[in-house]
Design a protein around this motif. Sequence first.
Motif, short mmCIF file in Angstrom:
data_model
loop_
_atom_site.label_atom_id
_atom_site.label_comp_id
_atom_site.label_asym_id
_atom_site.label_seq_id
_atom_site.Cartn_x
_atom_site.Cartn_y
_atom_site.Cartn_z
N GLU A 14 0.81 -1.21 0.00
CA GLU A 14 0.00 0.00 0.00
C GLU A 14 0.85 1.26 0.00
OE1 GLU A 14 -3.89 1.81 2.29
OE2 GLU A 14 -2.80 0.15 3.19
N LYS A 15 1.93 1.25 0.75
CA LYS A 15 2.81 2.42 0.84
C LYS A 15 3.32 2.83 -0.54
CE LYS A 15 6.98 1.75 2.22
NZ LYS A 15 8.21 1.44 2.97
N ASP A 16 3.71 1.85 -1.35
CA ASP A 16 4.20 2.16 -2.70
C ASP A 16 3.11 2.76 -3.56
OD1 ASP A 16 6.70 1.18 -2.05
OD2 ASP A 16 6.36 -0.77 -2.97
N PHE A 17 1.90 2.23 -3.45
CA PHE A 17 0.81 2.75 -4.27
C PHE A 17 0.36 4.13 -3.81
CE2 PHE A 17 0.77 -1.44 -5.97
CZ PHE A 17 0.32 -1.27 -7.26
N ILE A 18 0.46 4.41 -2.53
CA ILE A 18 0.15 5.75 -2.05
C ILE A 18 1.20 6.73 -2.57
CG2 ILE A 18 0.05 7.21 0.03
CD1 ILE A 18 -1.35 4.80 1.40
N GLU A 19 2.45 6.31 -2.58
CA GLU A 19 3.51 7.15 -3.14
C GLU A 19 3.28 7.37 -4.64
OE1 GLU A 19 8.39 7.20 -3.45
OE2 GLU A 19 7.41 5.68 -2.22
N LEU A 20 2.86 6.33 -5.34
CA LEU A 20 2.55 6.46 -6.77
C LEU A 20 1.38 7.42 -6.98
CD1 LEU A 20 3.18 5.45 -9.66
CD2 LEU A 20 1.52 3.62 -9.26
N LYS A 21 0.36 7.29 -6.17
CA LYS A 21 -0.81 8.18 -6.25
C LYS A 21 -0.38 9.64 -6.05
CE LYS A 21 -5.06 9.23 -3.77
NZ LYS A 21 -5.00 10.10 -2.64
N ASN A 22 0.44 9.89 -5.02
CA ASN A 22 0.91 11.25 -4.76
C ASN A 22 1.74 11.79 -5.92
OD1 ASN A 22 -0.34 11.15 -2.27
ND2 ASN A 22 1.52 10.61 -1.17
N SER A 23 2.53 10.91 -6.51
CA SER A 23 3.36 11.29 -7.65
C SER A 23 2.51 11.69 -8.85
CB SER A 23 4.29 10.14 -8.01
OG SER A 23 5.04 10.44 -9.14
N VAL A 24 1.48 10.91 -9.13
CA VAL A 24 0.59 11.22 -10.26
C VAL A 24 -0.16 12.52 -10.01
CG1 VAL A 24 -1.40 10.44 -11.59
CG2 VAL A 24 0.39 8.82 -10.98
N GLU A 25 -0.62 12.72 -8.78
CA GLU A 25 -1.30 13.98 -8.45
C GLU A 25 -0.37 15.17 -8.66
OE1 GLU A 25 -2.54 13.17 -4.44
OE2 GLU A 25 -4.48 12.36 -5.10
N GLU A 26 0.89 15.00 -8.31
CA GLU A 26 1.86 16.07 -8.49
C GLU A 26 2.10 16.35 -9.98
OE1 GLU A 26 6.34 17.14 -6.85
OE2 GLU A 26 5.41 15.27 -6.27
N ILE A 27 2.19 15.30 -10.79
CA ILE A 27 2.34 15.48 -12.24
C ILE A 27 1.15 16.25 -12.80
CG2 ILE A 27 2.26 14.27 -14.46
CD1 ILE A 27 4.10 12.18 -13.27
N ILE A 28 -0.05 15.86 -12.41
CA ILE A 28 -1.25 16.54 -12.90
C ILE A 28 -1.22 18.03 -12.55
CG2 ILE A 28 -3.77 16.70 -12.65
CD1 ILE A 28 -3.73 13.60 -12.30
N LYS A 29 -0.85 18.35 -11.32
CA LYS A 29 -0.77 19.76 -10.91
C LYS A 29 0.22 20.54 -11.75
CE LYS A 29 -1.97 19.03 -6.07
NZ LYS A 29 -1.44 18.96 -4.70
#
Length: 131
Positions: A14-29
Amino acid sequence: MLFNILRKKNYFIEKDFIELKNSVEEIIKVFEKYKDMRKNSRGYIKEMKRFLEEINITIKEKKLTEKELINLDDLTKTYFNFHDNSLSEYGVYDKDDLEKTNIANREITVVIERFKKILYKITEKVMYHMI
């Protein structure tokens, strides 16, 4: 089936996927911040938002489905293979403001590299357990 094996052996991290989610959100921003500086930004933003939804589903269900595994593998192959539509080639340009261009492209490079790093980390774990 492989996905049941991955789930049973608890290879979902889960930790890796949360980090991935945060990364994608940052790219979108960042892409939205500089979308006016690139003609086809809308397509990239739409694709990243679609991928973000899949990550959110994965985190919620705490399992990898066939779709997520295929998507992760496809992303590593297509987003970083240095072709016109890859994230590796994403950059912006403002002929009237080169300073803004440099700042934007540095910021874009940082978020894409972070995304690339976590995506490869997850994909390697999954591929290792598929063998």
